[in-house]
Design a protein around this motif. Structure first.
Motif, PDB file in Angstrom:
ATOM      1  N   GLY A  14       0.817  -1.207   0.000  1.00 36.91           N
ATOM      2  CA  GLY A  14       0.000   0.000   0.000  1.00 36.91           C
ATOM      3  C   GLY A  14       0.848   1.253   0.000  1.00 36.91           C
ATOM      4  O   GLY A  14       0.533   2.237  -0.695  1.00 36.91           O
ATOM      5  N   ASN A  15       1.930   1.251   0.769  1.00 37.68           N
ATOM      6  CA  ASN A  15       2.836   2.394   0.822  1.00 37.68           C
ATOM      7  C   ASN A  15       3.490   2.638  -0.532  1.00 37.68           C
ATOM      8  O   ASN A  15       3.572   3.774  -1.007  1.00 37.68           O
ATOM      9  CB  ASN A  15       3.899   2.136   1.892  1.00 37.68           C
ATOM     10  N   GLU A  16       3.943   1.576  -1.170  1.00 38.89           N
ATOM     11  CA  GLU A  16       4.569   1.693  -2.491  1.00 38.89           C
ATOM     12  C   GLU A  16       3.582   2.202  -3.533  1.00 38.89           C
ATOM     13  O   GLU A  16       3.909   3.062  -4.356  1.00 38.89           O
ATOM     14  CB  GLU A  16       5.138   0.335  -2.927  1.00 38.89           C
ATOM     15  N   THR A  17       2.366   1.655  -3.498  1.00 35.48           N
ATOM     16  CA  THR A  17       1.353   2.057  -4.475  1.00 35.48           C
ATOM     17  C   THR A  17       1.028   3.542  -4.339  1.00 35.48           C
ATOM     18  O   THR A  17       0.942   4.276  -5.335  1.00 35.48           O
ATOM     19  CB  THR A  17       0.068   1.228  -4.300  1.00 35.48           C
ATOM     20  N   ASN A  18       0.832   4.014  -3.108  1.00 32.06           N
ATOM     21  CA  ASN A  18       0.530   5.424  -2.887  1.00 32.06           C
ATOM     22  C   ASN A  18       1.666   6.322  -3.368  1.00 32.06           C
ATOM     23  O   ASN A  18       1.431   7.397  -3.935  1.00 32.06           O
ATOM     24  CB  ASN A  18       0.262   5.688  -1.407  1.00 32.06           C
ATOM     25  N   TYR A  19       2.892   5.872  -3.158  1.00 32.16           N
ATOM     26  CA  TYR A  19       4.038   6.675  -3.559  1.00 32.16           C
ATOM     27  C   TYR A  19       4.161   6.757  -5.076  1.00 32.16           C
ATOM     28  O   TYR A  19       4.432   7.820  -5.637  1.00 32.16           O
ATOM     29  CB  TYR A  19       5.317   6.078  -2.960  1.00 32.16           C
ATOM     30  N   VAL A  20       3.935   5.638  -5.743  1.00 32.35           N
ATOM     31  CA  VAL A  20       4.009   5.612  -7.210  1.00 32.35           C
ATOM     32  C   VAL A  20       3.005   6.589  -7.814  1.00 32.35           C
ATOM     33  O   VAL A  20       3.278   7.234  -8.836  1.00 32.35           O
ATOM     34  CB  VAL A  20       3.753   4.179  -7.736  1.00 32.35           C
ATOM     35  N   GLU A  21       1.841   6.738  -7.184  1.00 31.47           N
ATOM     36  CA  GLU A  21       0.775   7.591  -7.716  1.00 31.47           C
ATOM     37  C   GLU A  21       0.800   9.008  -7.142  1.00 31.47           C
ATOM     38  O   GLU A  21      -0.133   9.779  -7.347  1.00 31.47           O
ATOM     39  CB  GLU A  21      -0.591   6.960  -7.425  1.00 31.47           C
ATOM     40  N   ARG A  22       1.878   9.386  -6.474  1.00 34.10           N
ATOM     41  CA  ARG A  22       1.870  10.646  -5.735  1.00 34.10           C
ATOM     42  C   ARG A  22       1.654  11.865  -6.635  1.00 34.10           C
ATOM     43  O   ARG A  22       0.984  12.823  -6.244  1.00 34.10           O
ATOM     44  CB  ARG A  22       3.159  10.804  -4.926  1.00 34.10           C
ATOM     45  N   ASP A  23       2.202  11.844  -7.864  1.00 42.10           N
ATOM     46  CA  ASP A  23       2.018  13.001  -8.735  1.00 42.10           C
ATOM     47  C   ASP A  23       0.665  12.983  -9.442  1.00 42.10           C
ATOM     48  O   ASP A  23       0.333  13.933 -10.171  1.00 42.10           O
ATOM     49  CB  ASP A  23       3.148  13.084  -9.764  1.00 42.10           C
ATOM     50  N   LYS A  24      -0.126  11.910  -9.246  1.00 46.62           N
ATOM     51  CA  LYS A  24      -1.472  11.829  -9.808  1.00 46.62           C
ATOM     52  C   LYS A  24      -2.536  11.982  -8.724  1.00 46.62           C
ATOM     53  O   LYS A  24      -3.717  11.781  -8.975  1.00 46.62           O
ATOM     54  CB  LYS A  24      -1.676  10.479 -10.516  1.00 46.62           C
ATOM     55  N   ARG A  25      -2.115  12.329  -7.542  1.00 46.90           N
ATOM     56  CA  ARG A  25      -3.034  12.407  -6.418  1.00 46.90           C
ATOM     57  C   ARG A  25      -3.985  13.591  -6.584  1.00 46.90           C
ATOM     58  O   ARG A  25      -3.574  14.707  -6.915  1.00 46.90           O
ATOM     59  CB  ARG A  25      -2.239  12.543  -5.116  1.00 46.90           C
ATOM     60  N   LYS A  26      -5.276  13.343  -6.356  1.00 50.45           N
ATOM     61  CA  LYS A  26      -6.303  14.373  -6.520  1.00 50.45           C
ATOM     62  C   LYS A  26      -6.213  15.415  -5.406  1.00 50.45           C
ATOM     63  O   LYS A  26      -5.902  15.096  -4.252  1.00 50.45           O
ATOM     64  CB  LYS A  26      -7.696  13.753  -6.508  1.00 50.45           C
ATOM     65  N   SER A  27      -6.540  16.645  -5.773  1.00 52.64           N
ATOM     66  CA  SER A  27      -6.483  17.732  -4.795  1.00 52.64           C
ATOM     67  C   SER A  27      -7.368  17.468  -3.587  1.00 52.64           C
ATOM     68  O   SER A  27      -6.989  17.755  -2.443  1.00 52.64           O
ATOM     69  CB  SER A  27      -6.901  19.049  -5.463  1.00 52.64           C
ATOM     70  N   ASP A  28      -8.562  16.918  -3.831  1.00 49.60           N
ATOM     71  CA  ASP A  28      -9.485  16.641  -2.726  1.00 49.60           C
ATOM     72  C   ASP A  28      -8.861  15.764  -1.659  1.00 49.60           C
ATOM     73  O   ASP A  28      -9.192  15.876  -0.471  1.00 49.60           O
ATOM     74  CB  ASP A  28     -10.757  15.959  -3.251  1.00 49.60           C
ATOM     75  N   SER A  29      -7.963  14.859  -2.066  1.00 47.80           N
ATOM     76  CA  SER A  29      -7.415  13.894  -1.108  1.00 47.80           C
ATOM     77  C   SER A  29      -6.454  14.530  -0.114  1.00 47.80           C
ATOM     78  O   SER A  29      -6.128  13.928   0.903  1.00 47.80           O
ATOM     79  CB  SER A  29      -6.705  12.761  -1.861  1.00 47.80           C
ATOM     80  N   TYR A  30      -5.980  15.731  -0.404  1.00 51.84           N
ATOM     81  CA  TYR A  30      -5.080  16.410   0.525  1.00 51.84           C
ATOM     82  C   TYR A  30      -5.841  17.159   1.620  1.00 51.84           C
ATOM     83  O   TYR A  30      -5.310  17.400   2.703  1.00 51.84           O
ATOM     84  CB  TYR A  30      -4.201  17.424  -0.226  1.00 51.84           C
ATOM     85  N   VAL A  31      -7.069  17.534   1.322  1.00 51.31           N
ATOM     86  CA  VAL A  31      -7.789  18.458   2.200  1.00 51.31           C
ATOM     87  C   VAL A  31      -7.976  17.898   3.604  1.00 51.31           C
ATOM     88  O   VAL A  31      -7.785  18.601   4.604  1.00 51.31           O
ATOM     89  CB  VAL A  31      -9.155  18.827   1.584  1.00 51.31           C
ATOM     90  N   GLY A  32      -8.337  16.609   3.694  1.00 47.63           N
ATOM     91  CA  GLY A  32      -8.591  16.013   5.001  1.00 47.63           C
ATOM     92  C   GLY A  32      -7.409  16.121   5.944  1.00 47.63           C
ATOM     93  O   GLY A  32      -7.574  16.351   7.153  1.00 47.63           O
ATOM     94  N   THR A  33      -6.200  15.971   5.406  1.00 45.59           N
ATOM     95  CA  THR A  33      -4.995  16.072   6.233  1.00 45.59           C
ATOM     96  C   THR A  33      -4.857  17.457   6.834  1.00 45.59           C
ATOM     97  O   THR A  33      -4.567  17.616   8.033  1.00 45.59           O
ATOM     98  CB  THR A  33      -3.750  15.747   5.388  1.00 45.59           C
ATOM     99  N   TYR A  34      -5.066  18.491   6.021  1.00 48.27           N
ATOM    100  CA  TYR A  34      -4.904  19.863   6.517  1.00 48.27           C
ATOM    101  C   TYR A  34      -6.061  20.269   7.429  1.00 48.27           C
ATOM    102  O   TYR A  34      -5.854  21.033   8.382  1.00 48.27           O
ATOM    103  CB  TYR A  34      -4.756  20.832   5.340  1.00 48.27           C
ATOM    104  N   LEU A  35      -7.258  19.760   7.135  1.00 48.85           N
ATOM    105  CA  LEU A  35      -8.371  19.968   8.059  1.00 48.85           C
ATOM    106  C   LEU A  35      -8.052  19.396   9.429  1.00 48.85           C
ATOM    107  O   LEU A  35      -8.260  20.045  10.461  1.00 48.85           O
ATOM    108  CB  LEU A  35      -9.641  19.307   7.521  1.00 48.85           C
ATOM    109  N   ASN A  36      -7.544  18.173   9.443  1.00 51.96           N
ATOM    110  CA  ASN A  36      -7.218  17.504  10.695  1.00 51.96           C
ATOM    111  C   ASN A  36      -6.102  18.233  11.430  1.00 51.96           C
ATOM    112  O   ASN A  36      -6.080  18.303  12.662  1.00 51.96           O
ATOM    113  CB  ASN A  36      -6.815  16.056  10.415  1.00 51.96           C
ATOM    114  N   HIS A  37      -5.167  18.797  10.675  1.00 49.90           N
ATOM    115  CA  HIS A  37      -4.076  19.557  11.300  1.00 49.90           C
ATOM    116  C   HIS A  37      -4.614  20.809  11.985  1.00 49.90           C
ATOM    117  O   HIS A  37      -4.241  21.129  13.126  1.00 49.90           O
ATOM    118  CB  HIS A  37      -3.041  19.940  10.243  1.00 49.90           C
ATOM    119  N   PHE A  38      -5.524  21.520  11.307  1.00 48.34           N
ATOM    120  CA  PHE A  38      -6.078  22.735  11.888  1.00 48.34           C
ATOM    121  C   PHE A  38      -7.032  22.442  13.037  1.00 48.34           C
ATOM    122  O   PHE A  38      -6.967  23.061  14.104  1.00 48.34           O
ATOM    123  CB  PHE A  38      -6.803  23.544  10.810  1.00 48.34           C
ATOM    124  N   LEU A  39      -7.938  21.485  12.830  1.00 47.04           N
ATOM    125  CA  LEU A  39      -8.993  21.232  13.814  1.00 47.04           C
ATOM    126  C   LEU A  39      -8.510  20.435  15.011  1.00 47.04           C
ATOM    127  O   LEU A  39      -8.970  20.650  16.134  1.00 47.04           O
ATOM    128  CB  LEU A  39     -10.155  20.493  13.144  1.00 47.04           C
TER     129      LEU A  39
END
Length: 954
Positions: free
Chosen positions: A409-434
């Protein structure tokens, strides 16, 4: 607007393990510490923050996160987070945080009244799908994904966020209109689960404030509060020190930052701000028990919840412990999964998780869905497996498989890192702020995980259970149908069952693994007979030596994703009613069993760490396979395909287990008003056809293991009429050897088949059907029309337009103008085979005293669109939305798979999608009006109405 679910009950949600616990430093074994130091990754060092994110804080306290990401291109996602939810409300404000969320869509400083939704729809933004918000206990969050290639739209999008932050108009007339809408949202959520939640919630949150602060609020407050109260609530809480803007997408971060400073720096700062208390749930240091029943509950659930103080993920050591929690839950869930696949499963479903709770707590949650009359068996099995791990731990082979799965799973996510959708980042930053959660970059997450996985030890993973699975702060919650009340255990019985298992002589788990290859022998290689270019869509059509047709569409939308779909005509339509149940279950039974030389459990273990999945199916008009893989897993995927054609099996244990669970799930389904309602509608439309009505025990008793296997083998005996569609990150050179070695080797008899027309069509004349079922004072309505259809590109796009403009008008009228519903939409479906047919339906929930007037309003909108067609404005909204969605869809593997499969099955032009914008440009007010008149036929109108039982007596 969607509401954040206030209670994440494990039996209702998929398992994810994102929460970690910081053990004391002695929990990390010395060898692991040494490894980490050698790799310059100290276990107590703070996790690094994502350096791809531009962050800042204005003088007034407003925070922001900006990240440039070009997937998808020309799009940006914006979220406004406010650290205010229902938990800050006092009794007279119950529900105002959520009400205020609604009001932010009903009049802003720069977008008065409903102009916000109207303006954004004109830009192709979909209300509900794109434009949305939610209210939770502790936060309110607004979301707006918009195109970023239009400077004015981007500027106005940021203005929307600024208005959301502090400039809601809160006009009295708009507040009063919204009361009814929120009441319908509240009404729609009422039912068995809500009634039971009202009883068990106080126990679950240890009698804390959370029990009385459900985000939806109370009817008394929603319908009766004075407008000044919500205005004061807004002034008190919508302030910059409690807010953050998150912007991720194809934008210039420097420009976005300058606009944030321009727009948000002048926000009002309260001279004496209300204190934002962080509410906590106290641990009681005792065990609790509650059993709740309801006459509309359809199954019995047992849940063991063991609460612990939350400990944040701050350091590398915390992150490492999160990985160990993941390994622990994965291994136990695999064991429980094996038990549920046995011939006599102890429960219908079961699992565990270690997850975030709320109020400063986390918990270990173990649950099971009981077979009727077998609660004790399910409960003891669940506890027994937890105890088995405590006494004997896990096997090394289980542990290694879990590590392999995490690593893959870690390798797969890394291989696709430059194809990652913008929406998928939002939860991380929401969690950081909240919640001050971690915000790792893709690189850091990959590297830290890669370095930490080899340091995990089996002994430490077992210790996770020793920490979490304890006999303190434990709740046992039982939810069941009313009819099961007399059979449920009390607290003393539950305590006795725990003690009984403590005294049992358990044995260690036996991890059965096969060394056999999937296939007994290699297939006999075939050849590629012909090739044809379909240049317009970058696709090639191949015909193999055995007659198999293959459509290949290489793409670069993902770095390592390959989708596979295969189909041939026939399906269950070729079998009699007597064989129907065996035929319809055949695909599921095969898919749930092993294949080739491996049984189902051996196959699951064999597939660990392989990114490959293939599932056979038999539908009504086709049979086939669907699957996905990465490049590394392609050989396994094609082995599975060959195996499902040539060496399928239905294991007796699997057959008995699936059928017994199916029968068990039927036991109380008639308690559910929605099931009774749906069944009555189907019966009205299709009589007693076994192919359309929900099956019962008599039908399940007719499923034959032998006949199901025979039917499956018949359907897959001849590959010559199969079409395989393969889309994704491959080249012809890479894929062709697999086509020759596996697909061209499939059996072929050259038979010619077509699916049979079963003549199962809705009666031409519509009727009204009223069903009386349920306790709640609410009505559900479905209005439907069915008939023959002229299937072609022009008709289809005009029907799509009709669906959209009707949905827009009905939402505006029934919700915004009449405040009678929370949500609705028109739904139009059409098909070409076995003959052209269409369906048009509108569904909504409302109060018992309003449903007749709302039906009349719906029918009035039908008449208006037939008389006048849509407004040009509504039609323009449809066109721009379609164009904007097509821009995104054309860069998705799944979209191309759907297009190629649909065109192939319908005998349409494979490159037809290239004409869509041309077809779209021809849609006019008149053309939509014409299809409305052609297909909205009053004499074909069906009305299906669900009313509470009490209404029948009036």
């Amino acid at each position: 607007m969607k509401i954040l679910k206030p209670l994440a009950l494990a039996f209702l949600l998929p398992f994810t393990t994102e929460i970690a616990t910081a053990y004391e430093s002695s929990a990390l074994n010395p060898e692991a510490k040494e490894i980490l130091h050698k790799d310059s990754l100290k276990w107590d060092s703070k996790l690094p923050f994502d350096q791809e994110v531009k962050t800042g804080k204005l003088k007034n306290g407003f925070q922001y996160y900006i990240r440039k990401n070009t997937e998808p291109e020309k799009r940006v996602t914006m979220y406004l987070a406010v650290k205010v939810g229902s938990i800050v409300e006092n009794d007279e404000q119950a529900g105002l945080a959520h009400f205020l969320e609604h009001m932010n869509f009903n009049g802003l400083k720069h977008f008065p009244k409903n102009e916000l939704v109207n303006y954004l729809q004109k830009a192709g933004v979909r209300f509900g799908s794109d434009l949305n918000a939610y209210t939770g206990f502790d936060e309110t969050v607004y979301q707006l994904p918009i195109p970023s290639d239009d400077p004015e739209l981007l500027k106005n999008g940021l203005q929307v966020m600024r208005d959301w932050a502090q400039d809601a108009m809160l006009e009295t007339s708009e507040i009063d209109k919204e009361r009814g809408i929120i009441m319908e949202e509240m009404r729609g959520g009422r039912g068995a689960m809500q009634r039971m939640r009202d009883q068990f919630m106080k126990t679950l949150v240890n009698g804390s404030r959370y029990a009385d602060r459900m985000p939806i609020g109370t009817e008394e407050v929603v319908m009766g509060f004075k407008p000044e109260l919500i205005r004061q609530f807004h002034k008190d809480w919508y302030r910059p020190d409690l807010q953050s803007l998150i912007v991720v997408g194809d934008v210039d971060p420097a420009y976005i930052e300058s606009e944030i400073k321009r727009l948000f720096s002048d926000m009002r700062v309260n001279e004496k701000p209300k204190a934002r208390t962080e509410y906590k749930i106290d641990l009681l240091n005792k065990n609790q028990f509650i059993a709740v029943t309801d006459p509309e509950m359809t199954y019995t659930v047992g849940q063991i919840i063991i609460k612990h103080k939350e400990q944040k993920i701050n350091t590398v050591g915390d992150y490492r412990l999160a990985l160990m929690q993941n390994v622990y839950t994965q291994m136990i869930n695999n064991r429980l999964g094996e038990l549920s696949q046995s011939a006599t499963p102890p429960f219908i479903q079961g699992g565990i998780d270690i997850e975030d709770f709320f109020g400063g707590l986390e918990n270990m949650s173990a649950y099971f869905v009981s077979k009727p009359g077998a609660f004790e068996e399910g409960f003891k099995t669940l506890v027994r497996e937890l105890d088995r791990v405590d006494r004997f731990g896990f096997t090394d082979t289980e542990f290694q498989r879990a590590i392999v799965a995490l690593n893959k799973g870690n390798e797969t996510n890394y291989v696709e890192r430059d194809k990652r959708k913008s929406d998928s980042y939002v939860g991380t930053y929401l969690n950081h702020f909240l919640k001050d959660g971690p915000a790792l970059s893709d690189e850091d997450r990959y590297e830290i995980t890669k370095q930490l996985l080899p340091t995990l030890t089996l002994k430490e993973v077992v210790a996770i259970g020793e920490k979490y699975y304890v006999d303190n702060n434990r709740d046992v919650v039982i939810l069941a149908p009313e009819t099961e009340k007399a059979n449920l255990p009390n607290e003393a019985t539950i305590d006795k069952w725990f003690k009984d298992i403590d005294n049992e002589q358990l044995t260690a788990y036996d991890d059965k693994v096969s060394d056999l290859p999937l296939l007994a022998k290699e297939p006999v290689k075939g050849t590629i007979k012909s090739e044809k270019e379909i240049a317009k869509i970058g696709t090639k059509e191949l015909v193999l030596s055995n007659g198999v047709k293959v459509l290949l569409k290489p793409t670069t939308f993902k770095n390592d994703e390959i989708l596979i779909n295969a189909f041939s005509p026939g399906g269950t339509s070729l079998y009699s009613d007597a064989d129907y149940m065996s035929a319809t279950f055949a695909g599921n039974l095969i898919n749930s069993s092993g294949v080739g030389q491996l049984n189902t459990i051996e196959l699951q273990k064999y597939m660990t760490g392989k990114e490959a999945n293939v599932s056979p199916y038999i539908g009504e008009r086709t049979e086939g396979l669907s699957g996905r893989s990465d490049k590394e897993g392609l050989k396994t995927a094609f082995e599975l395909i060959y195996g499902y054609f040539t060496a399928p099996r239905i294991e007796t244990d699997v057959f008995q287990g699936i059928l017994s669970k199916q029968i068990d799930m039927l036991a109380n389904r008639d308690n559910d008003p929605n099931f009774v309602y749906s069944k009555a509608a189907l019966n009205t439309l299709y009589g007693n056809s076994i192919r359309r009505l929900p099956f019962g025990k008599p039908e399940l008793d007719n499923v034959s293991q032998q006949r199901a296997l025979e039917i499956y083998k018949e359907r897959f005996a001849d590959a010559s009429d199969f079409t395989f569609v393969i889309v994704g990150s491959f080249t012809e050179e890479e894929i062709k050897p697999y086509l020759e070695n596996y697909l061209a080797a499939l059996p072929s008899t050259g038979r010619k088949e077509v699916a049979k027309d079963l003549n199962l069509y809705e009666p031409a004349k519509g009727v009204e059907k009223v069903v009386y079922k349920g306790k709640e004072a609410k009505a559900n309505v479905r209005i439907a029309i069915y008939g023959d259809y002229t299937f072609n590109d022009t008709e289809n796009v005009n029907m799509d337009a009709l669906e959209k403009v009707l949905s827009t008008r009905l939402l505006e009228r029934l919700r915004e103008e009449e405040s009678g519903i929370y949500g609705t939409r028109a739904s139009i479906g059409y098909s070409k085979y076995p003959k052209g047919r269409y369906s048009l339906s509108v569904s909504f929930g409302t109060s018992v005293d309003k449903y007749k007037s709302l039906i009349a309003s719906t029918l009035d909108e039908f008449k208006k669109i037939k008389a006048n067609g849509p407004s040009q404005t509504d039609l323009d909204k449809f066109v721009i939305e379609e164009k904007r969605q097509l821009e995104l869809s054309l860069k998705e593997n799944g979209f191309w798979m759907s297009q190629l499969v649909s065109a192939s099955q319908n005998g349409e032009d494979l490159a037809g999608v290239t004409k869509y914008l041309e077809d779209l440009s021809k849609v006019t007010v008149k053309s939509v009006k014409d299809v409305a008149n052609k297909y909205i036929k009053e004499d074909r109108l069906y009305k299906f109405i669900l009313l509470p039982e009490a209404a029948e007596k009036k």
